[in-house]
Design a protein around this motif. Structure first.
Motif, PDB file in Angstrom:
ATOM      1  N   ALA B 125     -29.578  20.778   2.253  1.00 47.12           N
ATOM      2  CA  ALA B 125     -29.806  19.394   2.660  1.00 47.12           C
ATOM      3  C   ALA B 125     -29.158  19.133   4.015  1.00 47.12           C
ATOM      4  O   ALA B 125     -27.945  19.219   4.139  1.00 47.12           O
ATOM      5  N   PRO B 126     -29.996  18.833   5.023  1.00 48.03           N
ATOM      6  CA  PRO B 126     -29.431  18.400   6.308  1.00 48.03           C
ATOM      7  C   PRO B 126     -28.784  17.036   6.128  1.00 48.03           C
ATOM      8  O   PRO B 126     -29.356  16.159   5.476  1.00 48.03           O
ATOM      9  N   TYR B 127     -27.563  16.871   6.656  1.00 45.93           N
ATOM     10  CA  TYR B 127     -26.837  15.625   6.437  1.00 45.93           C
ATOM     11  C   TYR B 127     -26.162  15.218   7.737  1.00 45.93           C
ATOM     12  O   TYR B 127     -26.160  15.941   8.731  1.00 45.93           O
ATOM     13  N   GLY B 128     -25.557  14.044   7.715  1.00 44.14           N
ATOM     14  CA  GLY B 128     -24.660  13.637   8.785  1.00 44.14           C
ATOM     15  C   GLY B 128     -25.329  12.838   9.883  1.00 44.14           C
ATOM     16  O   GLY B 128     -26.551  12.824  10.032  1.00 44.14           O
ATOM     17  N   GLY B 129     -24.465  12.159  10.646  1.00 46.81           N
ATOM     18  CA  GLY B 129     -24.949  11.227  11.650  1.00 46.81           C
ATOM     19  C   GLY B 129     -24.650  11.659  13.072  1.00 46.81           C
ATOM     20  O   GLY B 129     -24.374  12.819  13.347  1.00 46.81           O
ATOM     21  N   GLY B 130     -24.725  10.634  13.947  1.00 52.68           N
ATOM     22  CA  GLY B 130     -24.520  10.915  15.361  1.00 52.68           C
ATOM     23  C   GLY B 130     -25.797  11.359  16.032  1.00 52.68           C
ATOM     24  O   GLY B 130     -25.782  11.882  17.141  1.00 52.68           O
ATOM     25  N   VAL B 131     -26.937  11.189  15.324  1.00 44.55           N
ATOM     26  CA  VAL B 131     -28.212  11.634  15.887  1.00 44.55           C
ATOM     27  C   VAL B 131     -29.215  10.479  15.956  1.00 44.55           C
ATOM     28  O   VAL B 131     -30.420  10.708  16.013  1.00 44.55           O
ATOM     29  N   ARG B 132     -28.705   9.251  15.934  1.00 45.09           N
ATOM     30  CA  ARG B 132     -29.560   8.064  15.914  1.00 45.09           C
ATOM     31  C   ARG B 132     -30.503   8.090  14.712  1.00 45.09           C
ATOM     32  O   ARG B 132     -31.662   7.685  14.798  1.00 45.09           O
ATOM     33  N   GLY B 133     -29.994   8.579  13.598  1.00 46.71           N
ATOM     34  CA  GLY B 133     -30.810   8.687  12.391  1.00 46.71           C
ATOM     35  C   GLY B 133     -30.815   7.416  11.568  1.00 46.71           C
ATOM     36  O   GLY B 133     -31.662   7.230  10.698  1.00 46.71           O
ATOM     37  N   ALA B 134     -29.803   6.575  11.797  1.00 45.75           N
ATOM     38  CA  ALA B 134     -29.728   5.275  11.149  1.00 45.75           C
ATOM     39  C   ALA B 134     -29.746   5.362   9.626  1.00 45.75           C
ATOM     40  O   ALA B 134     -29.318   6.344   9.044  1.00 45.75           O
ATOM     41  N   LEU B 135     -30.297   4.307   9.007  1.00 50.29           N
ATOM     42  CA  LEU B 135     -30.189   4.089   7.566  1.00 50.29           C
ATOM     43  C   LEU B 135     -30.514   5.313   6.719  1.00 50.29           C
ATOM     44  O   LEU B 135     -29.748   5.708   5.869  1.00 50.29           O
ATOM     45  N   SER B 136     -31.658   5.957   6.953  1.00 48.25           N
ATOM     46  CA  SER B 136     -32.110   6.980   6.018  1.00 48.25           C
ATOM     47  C   SER B 136     -32.032   8.406   6.541  1.00 48.25           C
ATOM     48  O   SER B 136     -32.584   9.321   5.940  1.00 48.25           O
ATOM     49  N   HIS B 137     -31.345   8.596   7.652  1.00 44.72           N
ATOM     50  CA  HIS B 137     -31.243   9.949   8.193  1.00 44.72           C
ATOM     51  C   HIS B 137     -29.847  10.223   8.740  1.00 44.72           C
ATOM     52  O   HIS B 137     -29.681  10.912   9.734  1.00 44.72           O
ATOM     53  N   SER B 138     -28.809   9.715   8.075  1.00 42.54           N
ATOM     54  CA  SER B 138     -27.459   9.868   8.618  1.00 42.54           C
ATOM     55  C   SER B 138     -26.392  10.134   7.570  1.00 42.54           C
ATOM     56  O   SER B 138     -25.260  10.425   7.907  1.00 42.54           O
ATOM     57  N   VAL B 139     -26.750  10.061   6.322  1.00 46.61           N
ATOM     58  CA  VAL B 139     -25.710   9.938   5.308  1.00 46.61           C
ATOM     59  C   VAL B 139     -25.009  11.273   5.027  1.00 46.61           C
ATOM     60  O   VAL B 139     -25.550  12.347   5.271  1.00 46.61           O
ATOM     61  N   SER B 140     -23.766  11.150   4.572  1.00 47.94           N
ATOM     62  CA  SER B 140     -23.021  12.289   4.040  1.00 47.94           C
ATOM     63  C   SER B 140     -22.968  12.101   2.527  1.00 47.94           C
ATOM     64  O   SER B 140     -22.596  11.033   2.045  1.00 47.94           O
ATOM     65  N   VAL B 141     -23.331  13.123   1.778  1.00 52.38           N
ATOM     66  CA  VAL B 141     -23.450  12.952   0.328  1.00 52.38           C
ATOM     67  C   VAL B 141     -22.428  13.747  -0.480  1.00 52.38           C
ATOM     68  O   VAL B 141     -22.419  13.687  -1.704  1.00 52.38           O
ATOM     69  N   GLU B 142     -21.547  14.482   0.223  1.00 52.98           N
ATOM     70  CA  GLU B 142     -20.688  15.427  -0.494  1.00 52.98           C
ATOM     71  C   GLU B 142     -19.816  14.764  -1.564  1.00 52.98           C
ATOM     72  O   GLU B 142     -19.625  15.319  -2.651  1.00 52.98           O
ATOM     73  N   ALA B 143     -19.314  13.547  -1.259  1.00 54.29           N
ATOM     74  CA  ALA B 143     -18.385  12.938  -2.217  1.00 54.29           C
ATOM     75  C   ALA B 143     -19.093  12.534  -3.508  1.00 54.29           C
ATOM     76  O   ALA B 143     -18.472  12.433  -4.555  1.00 54.29           O
ATOM     77  N   LEU B 144     -20.418  12.312  -3.418  1.00 60.14           N
ATOM     78  CA  LEU B 144     -21.158  11.952  -4.630  1.00 60.14           C
ATOM     79  C   LEU B 144     -21.266  13.133  -5.583  1.00 60.14           C
ATOM     80  O   LEU B 144     -21.481  12.966  -6.775  1.00 60.14           O
ATOM     81  N   PHE B 145     -21.115  14.343  -5.045  1.00 56.97           N
ATOM     82  CA  PHE B 145     -21.332  15.535  -5.864  1.00 56.97           C
ATOM     83  C   PHE B 145     -20.058  16.325  -6.151  1.00 56.97           C
ATOM     84  O   PHE B 145     -20.023  17.118  -7.076  1.00 56.97           O
TER      85      PHE B 145
END
Lengths: 425, 335
Positions: B125-145
């Motif tokens: 899963a590609p994750y993370g921000g800093g790419v102007r991905g905004a709401l649905s293309h920036s999130v980090s999900v590691e803590a959820l798992f």
């Protein structure tokens, strides 16, 4: 609020002070940190700063009068606190470092000092642990961290540079004073004595050792007639050559280091669990023998490094030099560091048996009790007058069991009884 | 252990490292299957699997509907029955529908079957921000798992680690969530050893040794932390930088050993602070190395806000920076 000022302790071994001159009289105002009295002791003359700002209400001691440290000497009405309240005794802050030969890092003392409180409150777990391990009072350190916080590195730096009184085992009797008159000063009855830095460390380390290390105790009786004769034969020559007296101590230490070589577990230490490391026993590589030396107000345990590599003569010289330095207050940090086992010459004043406290971080401590002539029934059923000495061992039962300890004591006894006049010292 | 079979190497960026590793896996083991949205005809949105479908066919490179629960659910079944599926969640932001399949099924397969089945599944899963991905293309999900026993989580920062860890994830008999930071995809280049090798899961990497502070991070922020540490080095401050690489299992030993040396700990991650990976590291260090700590543990992490904004100032507000990291490091060193 009226604040009672007590005689400060000007130096480690000082127990009393003389009011040389009052710099303020009743009714005078005094600023915090302003000298208000000049005190003289056998070591220093010093102005004593007031711990509070206020007005002198009463001077309790006349000029020229000598009182024990901790004795109330003046009452100051503190500025801005008109409400009469319970008197809070305050020890006058000792002036900044006095040039006493035995100057240990002078404790910032008065717990009312703001700096001290701040440093203490900001001491991190690491700082507290390191201070405890190195026997350093955090309040005596100037912090280099943010807002003057004492950092772990500050503690380590202080440990490297400051001469620190190391705690000692047991309570050995003072070596007979040179002059023959005791220098021990009787405290006044009914007085409260503030702990010196050294006394506080001794207290902490005693509790630490007694609390952490389950002490077990054993004693053997040793026939020292022959080794005594050896000593008597050599002592005049030794004193001529070295200027030091030859006591039984170096013979005893020689036997101890040989027995330690035979029972290395006695020369070990218990290492408690730290972080992910489980507890362990560390068998020391070096054999460094601490010798407990009682001083009038203090107790030091300087260390003969690599004692197993010294002859009896070398041990005699090393011990004599350390005792001499201890009496003159000239022991260095290095002199006090690194002990792996301790010998306590407890019998000098006639003790026949004692249960010493292990020097924290070691596995055992062994005593020399008084050498006394006794009627002894020997193996061949003859009765003889022999010089007998008890030797008592306290051991850390986490490290060794009775099997090893009694083996060690039996070995020690055998070696000492086998020391007969002859050969090189 | 890491086995490097060949001393030659090739310079790649992170995308190329993922692509090369997947390609080798497909070629070397015909049990390997790739499935996900747009992985076939389109060749993945980052062109990671471009032309794979031509070489390996649509049975092994499977374009799926936009249905993440199905992607992972099907992959779990494949894994249990002997294939080596590599499922792709196109963006980590889309992973939520598959949460039950990952947490409830994949992570518990070994337990539920009493060891009869394992679930050798990799979820990329590609994750993370800093790419102007905004709401649905920036999130980090590691803590959820990372709360979930039975699930491994990897988040590499360097191309060589991407390859070694992805190979280890593919070899692993249990499910691994493989997180690839999008901003590092083409930004970060490095030597990647040729040939097959693995880097053990659960081993952190001390990238820079230091004496005054331990900085732990993973993903994109590792690179910025290194930059910040280098800045501080110029003014004589010594910071140790640790790349976690694996979030679970977590390399406690490396972290504790470092903290016992430096006595200070800064944890840096892009994911938000509350309940983040830094919370677990903090608790672990407090439990096991309290008496080595000479300063409060500090976490530099994302703000507790729902999304990363699209507007540049909002994105920058969310993201940390080498300068901010240097400032935090300096404050902690000087504490």
């Amino acid at each position: 609020m009226p604040t009672t000022i007590t005689m400060p302790q000007l130096g480690e071994t000082v127990t009393e002070g003389t009011v040389a001159q009052w710099l303020k009289k009743t009714g005078d105002s005094v600023d915090k940190y302003e000298d208000f009295v000049e005190v003289s002791t056998d070591k220093v003359n010093a102005g004593v700063p007031s711990p509070v700002s206020g007005t002198i209400r009463e001077l309790l001691v006349k000029e020229g009068e000598t009182v024990a440290t901790g004795t109330p000497i003046a009452i100051i009405d503190e500025l801005g606190s008109a409400a009469p309240g319970v008197e809070a005794p305050v020890v006058a802050a000792p002036p900044v470092p006095v040039s006493s030969p035995s100057s240990t890092p002078s404790a910032a003392s008065a717990p009312s000092s703001n700096g001290a409180q701040r440093a203490l409150s900001a001491a991190s777990p690491a700082v507290r642990r390191l201070a405890r391990e190195h026997h350093i009072d955090i309040r005596s350190i100037r912090g280099s961290g943010a807002n003057g916080r004492v950092t772990a590195d500050d503690v380590l730096a202080a440990a490297r540079t400051a001469p620190v009184a190391h705690a000692a085992p047991a309570a050995p009797v003072a070596p007979p004073p040179e002059s023959g008159t005791s220098t021990y000063v009787q405290p006044l009855r009914g007085t409260r004595i503030a702990l010196t830095q050294a006394r506080r460390i001794i207290a902490e380390r005693m509790v630490e050792s007694k609390h952490a290390a389950p002490h077990a105790w054993s004693m053997v009786e040793i026939d020292v007639t022959d080794v005594w004769a050896w000593r008597m034969r050599e002592k005049d020559r030794f004193e001529r050559e070295t200027g030091y007296k030859l006591t039984l101590l170096p013979f005893f230490i020689r036997a101890v280091v040989e027995s330690l070589a035979a029972f290395p577990l006695m020369n070990a230490r218990f290492v408690p669990a730290t972080g992910p490391q489980p507890p362990a026993i560390y068998v020391n590589e070096d054999v460094n023998i601490g010798i407990a030396i009682g001083l009038p107000a203090n107790l030091v345990v300087p260390v003969i490094k690599h004692a197993d590599q010294l002859s009896i003569k070398g041990l005699a010289r090393a011990a004599a030099e350390l005792i001499d330095k201890a009496r003159k207050g000239k022991l260095s940090v290095d002199d006090l560091a690194g002990g792996t086992f301790t010998v306590n010459n407890n019998g000098a004043n006639g003790s026949w048996a004692s249960a010493p406290i292990i020097n924290a971080g070691q596995a055992g401590i062994v005593t020399m009790e008084a050498v006394v002539k006794q009627l002894v029934v020997r193996d061949d059923d003859t009765i003889a007058i022999r010089r007998m000495m008890n030797s008592c061992l306290s051991l850390d039962h986490r490290v060794v069991d009775g099997y090893v300890a009694s083996g060690f004591l039996a070995d020690l006894k055998r070696r000492l009884e086998g020391m007969t006049p002859g050969g090189e010292l | 252990m890491a086995v490097v079979s060949n001393t030659s190497s090739t310079v790649m960026n992170n995308v190329e490292a993922v692509r090369a590793t997947l390609y080798e896996a497909m070629r070397n083991d015909d049990r390997t299957v790739i499935l996900g949205e747009d992985v076939g005809a389109r060749g993945n949105v980052f062109l990671i699997t471009k032309d794979f479908i031509k070489e390996f066919g649509p049975e092994r490179v499977i374009d799926t509907p936009i249905a993440e629960a199905s992607i992972v659910g099907i992959a779990v079944g494949m894994a249990m029955e002997g294939l080596r599926p590599i499922a792709e969640i196109q963006f980590a932001d889309f992973i939520y529908p598959s949460f039950n399949q990952i947490v409830g099924e994949a992570a518990k397969t070994r337990y539920r079957s009493n060891g009869e089945y394992t679930c050798p599944l990799v979820i990329r899963a590609p994750y993370g921000g800093g790419v102007r991905g905004a709401l649905s293309h920036s999130v980090s999900v590691e803590a959820l798992f990372y709360h979930v026993p039975g699930l491994k989580i990897v988040a590499p920062s360097f191309p060589a680690d991407v390859k070694g860890l992805l190979n280890a994830a593919i070899d692993d008999p249990d499910p691994v969530l493989f997180l690839e930071h999008k901003k590092t995809y083409r930004l970060i280049k490095g030597e990647v050893p040729d040939g097959h090798y693995t880097i053990p899961l659960g081993k952190a990497n001390v990238l820079k040794e230091g004496t005054q502070l331990t900085a732990v991070s993973y993903g994109l922020y590792v690179h910025w932390a290194l930059e910040a540490a280098a800045q501080l080095q110029e003014s004589g401050l010594s910071v140790e930088v640790i790349d976690l690489r694996s979030i679970r299992p977590m390399d406690k030993t490396t972290i504790l050993r470092s903290v016992e040396k430096t006595r200070k700990l800064l944890i840096i991650h892009e994911d938000n602070k509350f309940g983040g990976v830094g919370a677990e590291i903090s608790a672990m260090v407090a439990e096991e190395a309290l008496f080595h700590l000479d300063a409060p543990i500090r976490r530099l992490a994302g703000p507790d806000v729902p999304p990363m904004g699209y507007a540049l100032p909002l994105e920058e507000e969310f993201m940390s920076s080498p300068a901010e990291m240097a400032q935090a490091m300096r404050e902690l060193v000087e504490f």
